[in-house]
Enzyme design. Structure first.
Site, PDB file in Angstrom:
ATOM      1  N   GLU A 165       0.790  -1.236   0.000  1.00  0.00           N
ATOM      2  CA  GLU A 165       0.000   0.000   0.000  1.00  0.00           C
ATOM      3  C   GLU A 165       0.818   1.281   0.000  1.00  0.00           C
ATOM      4  O   GLU A 165       0.348   2.344   0.400  1.00  0.00           O
ATOM      5  CB  GLU A 165      -0.977   0.015   1.182  1.00  0.00           C
ATOM      6  CG  GLU A 165      -2.311  -0.620   0.880  1.00  0.00           C
ATOM      7  CD  GLU A 165      -2.301  -2.147   0.909  1.00  0.00           C
ATOM      8  OE1 GLU A 165      -3.264  -2.734   0.398  1.00  0.00           O
ATOM      9  OE2 GLU A 165      -1.354  -2.771   1.412  1.00  0.00           O
ATOM     10  N   TYR A 167       3.568   2.077   1.748  1.00  0.00           N
ATOM     11  CA  TYR A 167       4.241   2.456   2.988  1.00  0.00           C
ATOM     12  C   TYR A 167       5.751   2.182   2.870  1.00  0.00           C
ATOM     13  O   TYR A 167       6.241   1.790   1.818  1.00  0.00           O
ATOM     14  CB  TYR A 167       3.601   1.736   4.175  1.00  0.00           C
ATOM     15  CG  TYR A 167       2.181   2.186   4.439  1.00  0.00           C
ATOM     16  CD1 TYR A 167       1.904   3.498   4.804  1.00  0.00           C
ATOM     17  CD2 TYR A 167       1.098   1.313   4.309  1.00  0.00           C
ATOM     18  CE1 TYR A 167       0.605   3.930   5.039  1.00  0.00           C
ATOM     19  CE2 TYR A 167      -0.208   1.734   4.537  1.00  0.00           C
ATOM     20  CZ  TYR A 167      -0.451   3.037   4.901  1.00  0.00           C
ATOM     21  OH  TYR A 167      -1.739   3.466   5.117  1.00  0.00           O
ATOM     22  N   ARG A 215       3.176  -8.619   4.348  1.00  0.00           N
ATOM     23  CA  ARG A 215       2.198  -8.104   3.396  1.00  0.00           C
ATOM     24  C   ARG A 215       2.950  -7.368   2.298  1.00  0.00           C
ATOM     25  O   ARG A 215       3.638  -6.370   2.552  1.00  0.00           O
ATOM     26  CB  ARG A 215       1.198  -7.164   4.068  1.00  0.00           C
ATOM     27  CG  ARG A 215       0.098  -6.671   3.108  1.00  0.00           C
ATOM     28  CD  ARG A 215      -1.000  -5.962   3.864  1.00  0.00           C
ATOM     29  NE  ARG A 215      -1.991  -5.347   2.990  1.00  0.00           N
ATOM     30  CZ  ARG A 215      -3.075  -5.937   2.494  1.00  0.00           C
ATOM     31  NH1 ARG A 215      -3.314  -7.206   2.798  1.00  0.00           N
ATOM     32  NH2 ARG A 215      -3.919  -5.290   1.723  1.00  0.00           N
ATOM     33  N   HIS A 253      -2.009   4.367  -1.904  1.00  0.00           N
ATOM     34  CA  HIS A 253      -3.047   5.349  -1.579  1.00  0.00           C
ATOM     35  C   HIS A 253      -3.120   6.464  -2.623  1.00  0.00           C
ATOM     36  O   HIS A 253      -4.171   7.080  -2.802  1.00  0.00           O
ATOM     37  CB  HIS A 253      -2.790   5.946  -0.201  1.00  0.00           C
ATOM     38  CG  HIS A 253      -3.043   4.985   0.927  1.00  0.00           C
ATOM     39  ND1 HIS A 253      -4.234   4.305   1.067  1.00  0.00           N
ATOM     40  CD2 HIS A 253      -2.261   4.582   1.957  1.00  0.00           C
ATOM     41  CE1 HIS A 253      -4.175   3.532   2.133  1.00  0.00           C
ATOM     42  NE2 HIS A 253      -2.990   3.679   2.692  1.00  0.00           N
ATOM     43  N   GLN A 341     -17.344   5.081   4.144  1.00  0.00           N
ATOM     44  CA  GLN A 341     -17.667   6.341   4.803  1.00  0.00           C
ATOM     45  C   GLN A 341     -17.365   6.361   6.298  1.00  0.00           C
ATOM     46  O   GLN A 341     -16.928   7.380   6.831  1.00  0.00           O
ATOM     47  CB  GLN A 341     -19.135   6.689   4.560  1.00  0.00           C
ATOM     48  CG  GLN A 341     -19.439   7.098   3.128  1.00  0.00           C
ATOM     49  CD  GLN A 341     -20.908   7.348   2.891  1.00  0.00           C
ATOM     50  OE1 GLN A 341     -21.557   6.652   2.129  1.00  0.00           O
ATOM     51  NE2 GLN A 341     -21.455   8.338   3.557  1.00  0.00           N
TER      52      GLN A 341
END
Length: 675
Positions: A165, A167, A215, A253, A341
């Site tokens: 992701e 990082y 991961r 992201h 949300q």
């Protein structure tokens, strides 16, 4: 049924009861020991084979926010140990995720400059990072190692190293973010070095018998980043270094391709995990992202290309998703609808998360569901069966009370009945399915086609929840009564016929939904192929993709933002899809009048323009449907007003579900105190 998903498996020395992993989620409650323990314990009780915690920062420079836990700091020890103990008390297994945000960290959290392999800023975080020096790299590796040892000491069953992701570890691997010319960069072996040294240090510190999951990113979805071939080389290197399993994440992201939004078809990312599995042979591989049901997990596992399935948000929506499936009650699972949300959107703000369709998530102690503590069973009426009403009825019944649910339409669901028609929002219908079945199981008497016109008919109840929702705002624009003018409800709820050219008045959440619905069209390929093609990730097998039945749509609003009120992680993806579908967006306009053949508007420059349209759709907000409010007050019964009946400003289902839950608990406490 679910033979593969419910079959036992192993990750290193850790024996697991099934193949379903609860994936890592930052919760924003990591410093509240009791609340954190209650959340994880309920998921362990619900059957998760392995729980992976939200990321625990190995040092402060790597924190994703102030509410992250810090595995190497005493201040986090109590909450982390309590969480591990609570999971074990329920017979579960739990791994701590070791986390470092790298250039995704915010300097505002602790006044520390973000660090990265190279001083290259991201589009996701505004703070420019500092390129790690040799001694800082060594210290960061030691921080990962000491974090793994500390996790073992705190009682965790293993660790997962966050290397996906976008990082820090992912940043070292990618040529986009690693421009170093020393031994920590330069070529693929150099870019892999940091991750491999982290793994080796963890092994040395925590022991070879302590399970370590890594991961990794199956695909970064970033131009010029790590290639699929390089990903497989990296996976093999970690396997040779002794990792116990690989969990395959997807995307960064800051990628321009959506990965977890409702627009993304279920199971679409499995092939990337399968490619990793092909590279590493017998090493366990975990597939993740956009698998939201046990049926979907079973189908993936039955294909044999991966060993485990990681589901994160589905455990927010229903803590008992596995246990229900094991009992043959999959029809009673509250499905994650990928709205983002109340979960991802809030986690990016570093505040406590929850779940739209399950507002008890992360609030288990605030809203206990112990019928022994609620006193004498009472009789409650819930008026309206939209999100707020459905949740009130459910909560009241779970707390041991008799509930009658009155709904004016022939089906429960409220605005979700329209939402399920929108491309990508099919799972909103699963929420209706869940509540239909769950309310019946709980003995709620659902009265459909039963509008309540007279409040005095409610006098025999012990309390009332008014959840009558909203009505489309009445149009006052000149020409609103012309025959080519319809409301959004006519289009979405009643399947109203519209012309080929459509002008939509209002570009909030509902206006955007209508635009997406009308412009989506019909393709000659399945939804997965279409999505991959539209995102530039693949081409259809026959070399061509045809989309028919698109409407020509113009989407207008007075303000400057199309999709105002849509969540941060979803709005950009939906607006991008509208533009790709040819929707014309007209912000900053003033409505003049609706005329035959279209609508006249005044642009920001002051020019009057006629937008040609065969149909004009009014999606300019809603009004409270609260005609029973004053009669209820006069009746003198305890009551609560929730959802759209309370506040019709841009529809917010997160608020509606939460208010429905809270109203139920408040009324029960009020009834108990008066007895």
């Amino acid at each position: 049924m679910f033979e593969r998903a419910l079959a036992p498996g192993s990750i290193g020395a850790l024996r697991l009861p099934n193949r379903i992993v609860m994936g890592s989620m930052h919760l924003g409650i990591e410093h509240d020991a009791e609340r954190l323990a209650a959340f994880y314990a309920e998921r362990a009780r619900g059957g998760a084979g392995l729980i992976v915690t939200g990321g625990s920062s190995v040092n402060r420079a790597g924190a994703g926010g102030r509410n992250y836990s810090f595995v190497n700091e005493p201040r986090s020890a109590t909450a982390l140990a309590h969480a591990a103990s609570a999971v074990h008390a329920e017979g579960g297994r739990i791994a701590l995720q070791l986390f470092h945000a790298g250039r995704y960290a915010l300097s505002s959290s602790f006044g520390l400059r973000p660090v990265a392999p190279s001083a290259i800023a991201s589009r996701f975080v505004p703070d420019p990072p500092h390129a790690l020096l040799e001694y800082e790299i060594a210290q960061t590796i030691r921080d990962f190692a000491s974090g793994a040892l500390r996790a073992r000491e705190l009682g965790f069953d293993g660790v997962e190293v966050m290397g996906s992701e976008g990082y820090l570890i992912n940043q070292f691997l990618s040529p986009v973010t690693n421009r170093r010319e020393d031994d920590w960069g330069r070529d693929l072996p150099g870019r892999m070095r940091f991750a491999r040294e982290v793994l080796r240090a963890i092994r040395s510190s925590a022991g070879r018998d302590f399970p370590v999951i890594f991961r990794i990113s199956g695909i970064d979805l970033m131009p010029n980043s790590t290639t699929p071939a390089e990903t497989c080389v990296f996976a093999k290197a970690l396997a040779s270094d002794g990792v116990d399993a690989l969990n395959v994440g997807i995307g960064w992201h800051e990628s321009s391709i959506p990965t977890v939004q409702h627009l993304v078809p279920s199971g679409i990312w499995v092939p990337y995990a399968s490619a990793v599995k092909s590279a590493v042979g017998d090493l366990p591989v975990i597939a993740s992202n956009r698998i939201n049901s046990l049926q979907g997990a079973e189908e993936v596992l039955a294909a044999g290309s991966v060993d485990f399935i990681s589901m994160a948000r589905p455990f927010l929506a229903d803590s008992r998703i596995v246990a229900k499936a094991a009992r043959g009650e999959a029809n009673l699972v509250d499905t994650c609808i990928a709205c983002n949300q109340a979960c991802i959107d809030l986690s990016l703000l570093d505040v406590p998360v929850s779940c739209m369709v399950n507002p008890r998530a992360c609030r288990e102690r605030e809203f206990p569901e112990d019928t022994n503590a609620t006193g004498t069973p009472r009789r409650f009426a819930v008026i309206g069966a939209g999100p707020a009403g459905m949740e009130s009825a459910r909560a009241l019944a779970v707390l041991g009370h008799r509930v009658e649910l009155f709904e004016a339409q022939d089906e429960i669901g409220g605005q979700f009945r329209m939402a399920r028609r929108i491309p990508g929002k099919r799972d909103f219908g699963e929420t209706i399915r869940y509540f239909t079945n769950e309310l019946a199981r709980l003995g709620v008497v659902s009265r459909l086609n039963a509008p309540v016109a007279d409040a005095t008919s409610l006098r025999d109840f012990d309390g009332v929840v008014l959840a009558t929702g909203v009505l489309p705002r009445r149009a006052t624009l000149e020409g609103h009564d012309l025959p080519h003018v319809v409301s959004y409800a006519d289009v979405l709820r009643n399947g109203g016929v519209v012309g080929e050219r459509v002008a939509i008045v209002g570009a909030g959440g509902i206006g955007v939904d209508v635009a997406h619905y009308l412009s989506f069209g019909e393709a000659n390929v399945d939804e997965t192929t279409r999505f991959l093609f539209e995102q530039g990730l693949a081409a259809p097998a026959n070399g061509a993709i045809l989309i028919a039945a698109r409407k020509q749509v113009a989407l207008m609003c007075r303000g400057s933002t199309i999709g105002q009120g849509i969540g941060k992680t979803t709005r950009w993806a939906v607006v991008r899809a509208l533009r790709a579908a040819g929707v014309e967006t007209l912000p900053n306009i003033t409505y003049e009048r609706i005329v035959p053949g279209g609508i006249e508007v005044r642009t920001a420059a002051g020019d009057v323009r006629k937008v040609e349209a065969d149909t004009v759709v009014i999606a300019a907000g809603q009004e409270c449907n609260d005609v029973l409010l004053e009669p209820l007050r006069r009746l003198g019964l305890p009551f609560r007003v929730v959802g759209g009946a309370k506040d019709a400003s841009e529809l917010n289902a997160v608020r509606a579900f939460e208010e429905g839950l809270r109203a139920a608990h408040e009324l029960v406490r009020e009834a108990s105190s008066s007895s």
